[in-house]
Design an enzyme around this catalytic site. Sequence first.
Site, short mmCIF file in Angstrom:
data_model
loop_
_atom_site.label_atom_id
_atom_site.label_comp_id
_atom_site.label_asym_id
_atom_site.label_seq_id
_atom_site.Cartn_x
_atom_site.Cartn_y
_atom_site.Cartn_z
N ASN A 14 0.79 -1.19 0.14
CA ASN A 14 -0.17 0.18 -0.02
C ASN A 14 0.98 1.27 -0.29
OD1 ASN A 14 -1.69 2.10 0.61
ND2 ASN A 14 -2.30 1.48 2.65
N TRP A 15 0.87 1.88 -1.30
CA TRP A 15 1.99 2.88 -1.47
C TRP A 15 1.22 4.26 -0.68
CZ3 TRP A 15 3.87 2.14 -6.88
CH2 TRP A 15 4.58 0.96 -7.03
N LYS A 16 0.23 4.11 -0.51
CA LYS A 16 -0.63 5.46 0.31
C LYS A 16 -0.29 6.66 -0.94
CE LYS A 16 0.15 3.56 4.58
NZ LYS A 16 0.04 3.63 6.06
N HIS A 101 -9.51 0.79 5.13
CA HIS A 101 -8.04 1.05 5.76
C HIS A 101 -8.26 2.16 6.91
CE1 HIS A 101 -3.91 2.37 6.30
NE2 HIS A 101 -3.49 1.47 5.88
N GLU A 103 -6.59 4.53 8.12
CA GLU A 103 -6.55 5.89 7.77
C GLU A 103 -7.69 6.35 7.09
OE1 GLU A 103 -2.98 5.57 5.53
OE2 GLU A 103 -1.68 4.82 7.23
N GLU A 173 -5.30 -5.20 10.58
CA GLU A 173 -4.11 -4.10 10.84
C GLU A 173 -4.38 -3.53 12.13
OE1 GLU A 173 -2.34 -2.98 6.84
OE2 GLU A 173 -4.08 -1.79 7.06
N GLY A 179 2.53 2.02 10.65
CA GLY A 179 3.50 3.19 10.68
C GLY A 179 4.33 3.59 11.83
N SER A 219 3.68 -2.42 10.40
CA SER A 219 5.15 -2.46 10.53
C SER A 219 5.76 -3.84 10.21
CB SER A 219 5.30 -2.17 11.94
OG SER A 219 5.07 -0.69 12.30
N GLY A 240 2.90 -1.19 4.32
CA GLY A 240 2.93 0.19 4.05
C GLY A 240 4.44 0.72 3.56
N GLY A 241 5.02 1.31 4.79
CA GLY A 241 6.37 1.92 4.77
C GLY A 241 7.33 0.96 3.98
C1 PEP Z 1 -0.68 -0.11 6.03
O1 PEP Z 1 -0.78 1.32 6.29
O2 PEP Z 1 -1.66 -0.81 5.50
C2 PEP Z 1 0.59 -0.39 6.80
C3 PEP Z 1 0.53 -1.60 7.41
O3 PEP Z 1 1.64 0.41 6.96
P1 PEP Z 1 3.12 0.12 7.64
O4 PEP Z 1 3.71 -1.25 7.10
O5 PEP Z 1 3.77 1.28 7.19
O6 PEP Z 1 2.74 0.20 8.99
#
Ligand code: PEP
Length: 257
Positions: A14-16, A101, A103, A173, A179, A219, A240-241
Amino acid sequence: MAVSARRRKIVAGNWKMNKTVPEALALVRELRGTVAAVGDVVEVVVAPTFLALQPLHVALEGAPLQLAAQNCHWESSGAFTGEVSAPMLAELGCAYVIVGHSERRQLFGETDESVNKKARAVVAAGMKPILCVGETLAEREANQTLDVVERQVRGGLAGIEAKDVATFVLAYEPVWAIGTGRNATSAQAQEVHAAIRGLLGRLYDGETAGRVRIQYGGSVKPDNAAELLGQPDIDGALVGGASLKAGDFAAIIKAAT
Ligand code: PEP
């Protein structure tokens, strides 16, 4: 065959709101070798911004790398300024759409009801939802994790038939792990994944529960991926990251093999 043996692992990035179109093209170019090497063993998905979907679809022609959108509207068209519909995304070659999600729930006011409408729109357009659920830190500390996740799963899947639910990917999640660099332990994640699968069995049937893939997200990094992905009810990762760096994402994909 054990039920879990039929579930192919799925790793999604997920590149956001990151990566311009040229940067997105460069990142998938770097990932092509890894994706080709894992072949049918792991399904790999990337979720760029809406803007990069069409260019990536063209660039990926024939490559075993699926596209996901990060969101959609539940109506197919109309006066919804700034929104993008599910049929529009299907036409661009999206196989998946992320819905719910955290966010979007926290920053854009999405509710279980709106997430459910989006999930139905995704199915109606012939794509598969990646439906995200997860508790906040306060909810975990108040021992409400399983109640919160159950409410979100029930709400997100309300009125959806078993045959369609079987195509869903659920993503557990925990909000406190997204994050933050603080992942759930494999035991914490497995407990919730098993509870979700049990709930699917009660809401639908054992066959459906055994087919739904449940990703862990929060994470996920190269150094914790293998441990998390080794759990019996963890069928992949939503990343994500770490999905923004080709090397890290490739390492997580390999950990799923
Ligand atoms: C996400 O936003 O779906 C996520 C899992 O982010 P991260 O891996 O950066 O925690």
